[in-house]
Design a protein around this motif. Structure first.
Motif, PDB file in Angstrom:
ATOM      1  N   HIS A  58     -33.182  16.469 -46.945  1.00  0.00           N
ATOM      2  CA  HIS A  58     -34.329  17.380 -46.834  1.00  0.00           C
ATOM      3  C   HIS A  58     -33.928  18.716 -47.449  1.00  0.00           C
ATOM      4  CE1 HIS A  58     -35.694  15.109 -42.937  1.00  0.00           C
ATOM      5  NE2 HIS A  58     -35.847  14.376 -44.029  1.00  0.00           N
ATOM      6  N   PRO A  59     -34.401  19.033 -48.664  1.00  0.00           N
ATOM      7  CA  PRO A  59     -33.883  20.192 -49.387  1.00  0.00           C
ATOM      8  C   PRO A  59     -34.538  21.543 -49.078  1.00  0.00           C
ATOM      9  CG  PRO A  59     -35.403  19.011 -50.785  1.00  0.00           C
ATOM     10  CD  PRO A  59     -35.279  18.216 -49.505  1.00  0.00           C
ATOM     11  N   ILE A  60     -35.713  21.557 -48.474  1.00  0.00           N
ATOM     12  CA  ILE A  60     -36.448  22.813 -48.316  1.00  0.00           C
ATOM     13  C   ILE A  60     -36.315  23.338 -46.891  1.00  0.00           C
ATOM     14  CG2 ILE A  60     -38.674  23.984 -48.543  1.00  0.00           C
ATOM     15  CD1 ILE A  60     -37.676  22.771 -51.178  1.00  0.00           C
ATOM     16  N   ILE A  61     -35.901  24.601 -46.786  1.00  0.00           N
ATOM     17  CA  ILE A  61     -35.851  25.274 -45.488  1.00  0.00           C
ATOM     18  C   ILE A  61     -36.724  26.524 -45.554  1.00  0.00           C
ATOM     19  CG2 ILE A  61     -33.563  24.475 -44.817  1.00  0.00           C
ATOM     20  CD1 ILE A  61     -32.581  27.370 -45.657  1.00  0.00           C
ATOM     21  N   ARG A  62     -37.072  27.017 -44.389  1.00  0.00           N
ATOM     22  CA  ARG A  62     -37.777  28.292 -44.258  1.00  0.00           C
ATOM     23  C   ARG A  62     -37.010  29.115 -43.239  1.00  0.00           C
ATOM     24  NH1 ARG A  62     -41.319  31.089 -41.097  1.00  0.00           N
ATOM     25  NH2 ARG A  62     -43.001  32.208 -42.105  1.00  0.00           N
ATOM     26  N   SER A  63     -36.955  30.402 -43.451  1.00  0.00           N
ATOM     27  CA  SER A  63     -36.335  31.267 -42.449  1.00  0.00           C
ATOM     28  C   SER A  63     -37.076  31.094 -41.128  1.00  0.00           C
ATOM     29  CB  SER A  63     -36.397  32.725 -42.887  1.00  0.00           C
ATOM     30  OG  SER A  63     -35.903  33.555 -41.854  1.00  0.00           O
ATOM     31  N   PHE A  64     -36.340  31.107 -40.032  1.00  0.00           N
ATOM     32  CA  PHE A  64     -36.931  31.026 -38.697  1.00  0.00           C
ATOM     33  C   PHE A  64     -36.682  32.339 -37.959  1.00  0.00           C
ATOM     34  CE2 PHE A  64     -37.374  28.831 -34.415  1.00  0.00           C
ATOM     35  CZ  PHE A  64     -38.686  28.456 -34.596  1.00  0.00           C
ATOM     36  N   GLU A  65     -36.598  33.419 -38.738  1.00  0.00           N
ATOM     37  CA  GLU A  65     -36.382  34.759 -38.201  1.00  0.00           C
ATOM     38  C   GLU A  65     -37.698  35.535 -38.178  1.00  0.00           C
ATOM     39  OE1 GLU A  65     -33.492  35.991 -36.937  1.00  0.00           O
ATOM     40  OE2 GLU A  65     -32.693  33.986 -37.269  1.00  0.00           O
ATOM     41  N   PRO A  66     -37.921  36.341 -37.135  1.00  0.00           N
ATOM     42  CA  PRO A  66     -39.150  37.138 -37.075  1.00  0.00           C
ATOM     43  C   PRO A  66     -39.295  38.030 -38.311  1.00  0.00           C
ATOM     44  CG  PRO A  66     -37.992  37.228 -34.977  1.00  0.00           C
ATOM     45  CD  PRO A  66     -37.075  36.546 -35.959  1.00  0.00           C
ATOM     46  N   GLY A  67     -40.493  38.057 -38.874  1.00  0.00           N
ATOM     47  CA  GLY A  67     -40.787  38.908 -40.020  1.00  0.00           C
ATOM     48  C   GLY A  67     -40.358  38.350 -41.365  1.00  0.00           C
ATOM     49  N   GLU A  68     -39.774  37.148 -41.381  1.00  0.00           N
ATOM     50  CA  GLU A  68     -39.341  36.537 -42.644  1.00  0.00           C
ATOM     51  C   GLU A  68     -40.152  35.275 -42.900  1.00  0.00           C
ATOM     52  OE1 GLU A  68     -34.691  38.000 -42.323  1.00  0.00           O
ATOM     53  OE2 GLU A  68     -35.102  35.868 -42.596  1.00  0.00           O
ATOM     54  N   ALA A  87     -46.966  26.337 -36.140  1.00  0.00           N
ATOM     55  CA  ALA A  87     -46.403  27.353 -35.250  1.00  0.00           C
ATOM     56  C   ALA A  87     -45.385  26.737 -34.299  1.00  0.00           C
ATOM     57  CB  ALA A  87     -47.534  28.017 -34.467  1.00  0.00           C
ATOM     58  N   PRO A  88     -44.457  27.548 -33.815  1.00  0.00           N
ATOM     59  CA  PRO A  88     -44.252  28.953 -34.118  1.00  0.00           C
ATOM     60  C   PRO A  88     -43.490  29.143 -35.431  1.00  0.00           C
ATOM     61  CG  PRO A  88     -42.627  28.265 -32.494  1.00  0.00           C
ATOM     62  CD  PRO A  88     -43.531  27.078 -32.757  1.00  0.00           C
ATOM     63  N   GLU A  89     -43.690  30.315 -36.032  1.00  0.00           N
ATOM     64  CA  GLU A  89     -43.077  30.626 -37.318  1.00  0.00           C
ATOM     65  C   GLU A  89     -41.648  31.123 -37.193  1.00  0.00           C
ATOM     66  OE1 GLU A  89     -45.596  33.368 -39.315  1.00  0.00           O
ATOM     67  OE2 GLU A  89     -47.133  31.861 -39.736  1.00  0.00           O
ATOM     68  N   CYS A  90     -41.248  31.520 -35.981  1.00  0.00           N
ATOM     69  CA  CYS A  90     -39.910  32.089 -35.801  1.00  0.00           C
ATOM     70  C   CYS A  90     -39.453  31.882 -34.358  1.00  0.00           C
ATOM     71  CB  CYS A  90     -39.907  33.580 -36.136  1.00  0.00           C
ATOM     72  SG  CYS A  90     -40.955  34.584 -35.059  1.00  0.00           S
ATOM     73  N   HIS A  91     -38.178  32.162 -34.142  1.00  0.00           N
ATOM     74  CA  HIS A  91     -37.664  32.118 -32.779  1.00  0.00           C
ATOM     75  C   HIS A  91     -38.299  33.265 -31.986  1.00  0.00           C
ATOM     76  CE1 HIS A  91     -34.905  35.558 -33.282  1.00  0.00           C
ATOM     77  NE2 HIS A  91     -34.494  35.010 -34.420  1.00  0.00           N
ATOM     78  N   PRO A  92     -38.234  33.229 -30.659  1.00  0.00           N
ATOM     79  CA  PRO A  92     -38.825  34.322 -29.867  1.00  0.00           C
ATOM     80  C   PRO A  92     -38.239  35.669 -30.286  1.00  0.00           C
ATOM     81  CG  PRO A  92     -38.207  32.488 -28.449  1.00  0.00           C
ATOM     82  CD  PRO A  92     -37.650  32.182 -29.812  1.00  0.00           C
ATOM     83  N   GLU A  93     -39.097  36.661 -30.395  1.00  0.00           N
ATOM     84  CA  GLU A  93     -38.657  37.971 -30.873  1.00  0.00           C
ATOM     85  C   GLU A  93     -37.658  38.633 -29.940  1.00  0.00           C
ATOM     86  OE1 GLU A  93     -41.299  40.587 -32.825  1.00  0.00           O
ATOM     87  OE2 GLU A  93     -42.630  38.965 -33.465  1.00  0.00           O
ATOM     88  N   ASP A  94     -37.630  38.243 -28.667  1.00  0.00           N
ATOM     89  CA  ASP A  94     -36.651  38.838 -27.742  1.00  0.00           C
ATOM     90  C   ASP A  94     -35.309  38.106 -27.763  1.00  0.00           C
ATOM     91  OD1 ASP A  94     -37.429  36.519 -26.423  1.00  0.00           O
ATOM     92  OD2 ASP A  94     -37.741  37.494 -24.494  1.00  0.00           O
ATOM     93  N   GLN A  95     -35.183  37.073 -28.587  1.00  0.00           N
ATOM     94  CA  GLN A  95     -33.910  36.370 -28.742  1.00  0.00           C
ATOM     95  C   GLN A  95     -33.024  37.204 -29.671  1.00  0.00           C
ATOM     96  OE1 GLN A  95     -33.934  32.023 -29.282  1.00  0.00           O
ATOM     97  NE2 GLN A  95     -32.891  32.426 -31.214  1.00  0.00           N
ATOM     98  N   PRO A  96     -31.828  37.564 -29.233  1.00  0.00           N
ATOM     99  CA  PRO A  96     -30.995  38.452 -30.050  1.00  0.00           C
ATOM    100  C   PRO A  96     -30.440  37.769 -31.303  1.00  0.00           C
ATOM    101  CG  PRO A  96     -29.753  37.693 -28.152  1.00  0.00           C
ATOM    102  CD  PRO A  96     -31.165  37.183 -27.981  1.00  0.00           C
ATOM    103  N   VAL A  97     -30.052  38.597 -32.254  1.00  0.00           N
ATOM    104  CA  VAL A  97     -29.397  38.149 -33.477  1.00  0.00           C
ATOM    105  C   VAL A  97     -28.081  38.886 -33.570  1.00  0.00           C
ATOM    106  CG1 VAL A  97     -29.524  38.094 -35.995  1.00  0.00           C
ATOM    107  CG2 VAL A  97     -31.592  37.725 -34.635  1.00  0.00           C
ATOM    108  N   PRO A  98     -26.934  38.214 -33.580  1.00  0.00           N
ATOM    109  CA  PRO A  98     -26.820  36.767 -33.435  1.00  0.00           C
ATOM    110  C   PRO A  98     -27.199  36.315 -32.030  1.00  0.00           C
ATOM    111  CG  PRO A  98     -24.638  37.763 -33.438  1.00  0.00           C
ATOM    112  CD  PRO A  98     -25.619  38.861 -33.706  1.00  0.00           C
ATOM    113  N   GLY A  99     -27.324  35.040 -31.862  1.00  0.00           N
ATOM    114  CA  GLY A  99     -27.762  34.502 -30.586  1.00  0.00           C
ATOM    115  C   GLY A  99     -27.064  33.187 -30.285  1.00  0.00           C
TER     116      GLY A  99
END
Length: 117
Positions: A58-68, A87-99
Motif C-alpha cells: 500500500h504505497p499512499i499515506i496521509r498525515s494523521f496529524e492535526p492541521g496536516e 473521518a477522523p482526519e487526525c489523531h485527537p488534538e489533545d494527544q501530545p506529539v510525540p505520543g
C-alpha cells in the motif's frame, strides 16, 4: 493508482497500531490511504508506516496529524494529490506529539539521534 486509495475506510485507531500493541511511542502518525492502518512516521524509532507499505504494497499515506492534509506516495517518493478520507482526519488534538501521553521517555530526542541511520 486509485486502487491504492479507499476514501471510505476509517482509520485503524488514534495511535500507531504496532506501538500501541507493544507499549511503544511515536513522533508523528501516518494513515494508509488504502486500508486505514495508522503507523508511526520515519522519524519515529519503529517506522511502522513505511514497514506497513513494504509488507502490504500500500504505497499512499496521509498525515494523521492535526492541521496536516498532505499525502505521500512511497513508490514514487513524492507527494500525492489524494481525496478527502473518511473521518477522523487526525489523531485527537489533545494527544501530545510525540505520543502517547505517559509512554514517551524523557530522553526521546537522544534516542532518535542515536538510532544510527
Amino acid at each position: 493508482m486509485e486502487a491504492a486509495v479507499d476514501p471510505t475506510v476509517a482509520p485503524s485507531g488514534t495511535g500507531c497500531a504496532e506501538c500501541e500493541a507493544d507499549g511503544g511511542w511515536w513522533v508523528h502518525l501516518r494513515r494508509c490511504a488504502a486500508c486505514g492502518h495508522i503507523g508511526c512516521c520515519d522519524d519515529s524509532l519503529a517506522r511502522h508506516a513505511s514497514a506497513h507499505w513494504r509488507d502490504t504494497g500500500h504505497p499512499i499515506i496521509r498525515s494523521f496529524e492535526p492541521g496536516e492534509d498532505w499525502f505521500w506516495n512511497y513508490d514514487a517518493n513524492e507527494y500525492y494529490d489524494g481525496p478527502e478520507l473518511a473521518a477522523p482526519e487526525c489523531h485527537p488534538e489533545d494527544q501530545p506529539v510525540p505520543g502517547p501521553r505517559g509512554r514517551v521517555p524523557q530522553n526521546w530526542m537522544t534516542q532518535l539521534r542515536q538510532r544510527g541511520d
